[in-house]
Write a protein that holds these residues in place. Structure first.
Motif, mmCIF file in Angstrom:
data_model
loop_
_atom_site.group_PDB
_atom_site.id
_atom_site.type_symbol
_atom_site.label_atom_id
_atom_site.label_comp_id
_atom_site.label_asym_id
_atom_site.label_seq_id
_atom_site.Cartn_x
_atom_site.Cartn_y
_atom_site.Cartn_z
ATOM 1 N N PRO A 28 -22.244 20.736 -46.535
ATOM 2 C CA PRO A 28 -21.345 19.581 -46.686
ATOM 3 C C PRO A 28 -21.983 18.275 -46.244
ATOM 4 O O PRO A 28 -22.808 18.245 -45.331
ATOM 5 N N PHE A 29 -21.564 17.212 -46.914
ATOM 6 C CA PHE A 29 -22.074 15.868 -46.635
ATOM 7 C C PHE A 29 -21.462 15.325 -45.353
ATOM 8 O O PHE A 29 -20.296 15.586 -45.027
ATOM 9 N N SER A 30 -22.236 14.550 -44.617
ATOM 10 C CA SER A 30 -21.756 13.909 -43.400
ATOM 11 C C SER A 30 -22.322 12.499 -43.332
ATOM 12 O O SER A 30 -23.456 12.258 -43.735
ATOM 13 N N LYS A 31 -21.518 11.579 -42.808
ATOM 14 C CA LYS A 31 -21.954 10.193 -42.628
ATOM 15 C C LYS A 31 -21.625 9.763 -41.212
ATOM 16 O O LYS A 31 -20.496 9.941 -40.756
ATOM 17 N N LEU A 32 -22.608 9.181 -40.546
ATOM 18 C CA LEU A 32 -22.456 8.769 -39.152
ATOM 19 C C LEU A 32 -22.858 7.317 -39.015
ATOM 20 O O LEU A 32 -23.934 6.919 -39.461
ATOM 21 N N GLU A 33 -21.987 6.517 -38.410
ATOM 22 C CA GLU A 33 -22.293 5.114 -38.106
ATOM 23 C C GLU A 33 -22.279 4.933 -36.601
ATOM 24 O O GLU A 33 -21.295 5.278 -35.938
ATOM 25 N N GLN A 34 -23.359 4.392 -36.073
ATOM 26 C CA GLN A 34 -23.462 4.212 -34.633
ATOM 27 C C GLN A 34 -23.824 2.776 -34.292
ATOM 28 O O GLN A 34 -24.862 2.276 -34.719
ATOM 29 N N GLU A 35 -22.955 2.120 -33.525
ATOM 30 C CA GLU A 35 -23.264 0.790 -33.018
ATOM 31 C C GLU A 35 -24.205 0.902 -31.831
ATOM 32 O O GLU A 35 -24.032 1.753 -30.955
ATOM 33 N N ILE A 36 -25.209 0.035 -31.803
ATOM 34 C CA ILE A 36 -26.146 -0.047 -30.690
ATOM 35 C C ILE A 36 -26.278 -1.523 -30.355
ATOM 36 O O ILE A 36 -26.929 -2.274 -31.078
ATOM 37 N N GLY A 37 -25.640 -1.932 -29.272
ATOM 38 C CA GLY A 37 -25.594 -3.353 -28.975
ATOM 39 C C GLY A 37 -24.853 -4.094 -30.063
ATOM 40 O O GLY A 37 -23.702 -3.799 -30.378
ATOM 41 N N LEU A 38 -25.522 -5.043 -30.692
ATOM 42 C CA LEU A 38 -24.925 -5.803 -31.787
ATOM 43 C C LEU A 38 -25.427 -5.344 -33.146
ATOM 44 O O LEU A 38 -25.182 -5.996 -34.155
ATOM 45 N N PHE A 157 -26.421 10.627 -32.277
ATOM 46 C CA PHE A 157 -27.021 9.591 -31.445
ATOM 47 C C PHE A 157 -26.513 9.767 -30.017
ATOM 48 O O PHE A 157 -25.303 9.902 -29.793
ATOM 49 N N GLU A 158 -27.439 9.772 -29.056
ATOM 50 C CA GLU A 158 -27.084 9.949 -27.659
ATOM 51 C C GLU A 158 -27.823 8.919 -26.805
ATOM 52 O O GLU A 158 -28.685 8.199 -27.291
ATOM 53 N N ASN A 159 -27.468 8.902 -25.506
ATOM 54 C CA ASN A 159 -28.104 7.990 -24.540
ATOM 55 C C ASN A 159 -28.103 6.558 -25.068
ATOM 56 O O ASN A 159 -29.129 5.872 -25.083
ATOM 57 N N ILE A 160 -26.931 6.117 -25.477
ATOM 58 C CA ILE A 160 -26.773 4.819 -26.130
ATOM 59 C C ILE A 160 -26.577 3.727 -25.087
ATOM 60 O O ILE A 160 -25.739 3.843 -24.194
ATOM 61 N N THR A 161 -27.348 2.662 -25.205
ATOM 62 C CA THR A 161 -27.195 1.481 -24.368
ATOM 63 C C THR A 161 -27.026 0.267 -25.278
ATOM 64 O O THR A 161 -26.957 0.401 -26.505
ATOM 65 N N HIS A 162 -26.989 -0.928 -24.676
ATOM 66 C CA HIS A 162 -26.938 -2.143 -25.485
ATOM 67 C C HIS A 162 -28.216 -2.318 -26.306
ATOM 68 O O HIS A 162 -28.212 -3.017 -27.328
ATOM 69 N N ASN A 163 -29.305 -1.698 -25.872
ATOM 70 C CA ASN A 163 -30.610 -1.979 -26.472
ATOM 71 C C ASN A 163 -31.318 -0.764 -27.056
ATOM 72 O O ASN A 163 -32.401 -0.910 -27.643
#
Length: 293
Positions: A28-38, A157-163
């Motif tokens: 099956p298809f999957s789509k992931l959007e992850q914000e990282i900072g701006l 996506f893991e260990n997400i910070t502003h940068n």
């Protein structure tokens, strides 16, 4: 006769279309959007299952596994996996320009090469049509074995910070990590300059100050911005909350305690129990700092 033939052709095509069955996909298809900072990274892939198969390298009898060594892998099933970057990112010390890429991996016995490929038009891994000269970037990662088992391929996506953030690739008990970094500070400073030049509101000043406090930078600038925010928008519990944190970071614990108490009073009126508890906890810390100084 030509008109009759054309009508028959259209009719036959329509019948074929109507007779097609929509069935559940094995991967099956999957789509992931992850914000990282701006910025944002978008990942699109299909998730194959193990189904009892040997996945990487070689099988016990020496025959190639599902994903053989030394051969391109699409990091999924069906179409090639796609990854899109809203801004420039740095991967393994190399700049990867913003844009959309096909994500491939070349698994070798000792390491993997992760490939960001500019040609996104190939079906699957491209095989004979794949051209290394169209690679935007290649980085080496060393996969590891884990106790945790994933029946379906999983990209997160893991260990997400502003940068920064890490792309985690997991399938069965194999795991690989690709680290990304972006210059959020530069993007944010451009945003701040633009907002300050265009009729800033109290909320604008507050958000700038909050960002500076979270990053631990320009605290001397953050404090007057909070003063402007309070002057323009009136007394607000979360404005005073950030003001207390900035004053605490600057070592002015007496002022920090006073701001935290104001935040508590305003938060109680709005039943914001979490802010009450956070301020109370910090007040105890700052009171201890005053005793020890």
């Amino acid at each position: 006769m030509r008109k009759i033939g054309l009508l028959l052709l259209v009719f036959n095509v329509s019948i074929c279309t109507w007779s097609q069955i929509t069935y559940p996909k094995a991967s099956p298809f999957s789509k992931l959007e992850q914000e990282i900072g701006l910025s944002k990274i978008t990942l699109e892939y299909s998730r194959p299952a193990v189904r009892g198969r040997e996945l990487f390298g070689e099988q016990a009898d020496g025959q190639p596994a599902l994903v053989p060594y030394d051969r391109i892998w699409r990091v999924g099933a069906n179409e090639s996996t796609k990854i899109t970057f809203e801004h420039d990112f740095v991967v393994d010390g190399h700049t990867l320009p913003q844009g959309k890429y096909a994500l491939y991996i070349f698994p070798y016995r000792e390491y993997w090469e992760v490939v960001f490929h500019k040609n996104t038009g190939h079906w699957g891994d491209g095989r004979a049509n794949y051209d290394p000269s169209e690679d935007a970037l290649r980085v080496k990662v060393v996969p590891i074995k884990t106790m945790q088992y994933h029946e379906n391929l999983l990209l997160t996506f893991e260990n997400i910070t502003h940068n920064s953030a890490q792309l985690i690739i997991q399938w069965a008990r194999t795991k690989a990590v690709v680290s990304f970094a972006t210059d959020t500070k530069r993007i944010m400073e451009n945003e701040i300059r633009e907002k300050l030049a265009n009729s800033p509101t109290g909320q604008t000043y507050y958000e700038i100050a909050r960002y500076y406090q979270e990053e631990g930078i320009r605290l001397d600038e953050a404090l007057p911005y909070l003063g402007k925010a309070l002057q323009m928008n009136g007394k607000t519990y979360y404005f005073y909350r950030v003001k207390a944190l900035v004053e605490g970071d600057l070592g002015d614990y007496t002022a920090a305690i006073e701001s935290a108490k104001k935040s508590i009073q305003l938060a109680e009126k709005e039943n914001k129990d979490e802010f009450v508890r956070l301020n109370q906890k910090d007040i105890k810390v700052w009171q201890e700092e005053l005793k020890n100084n």
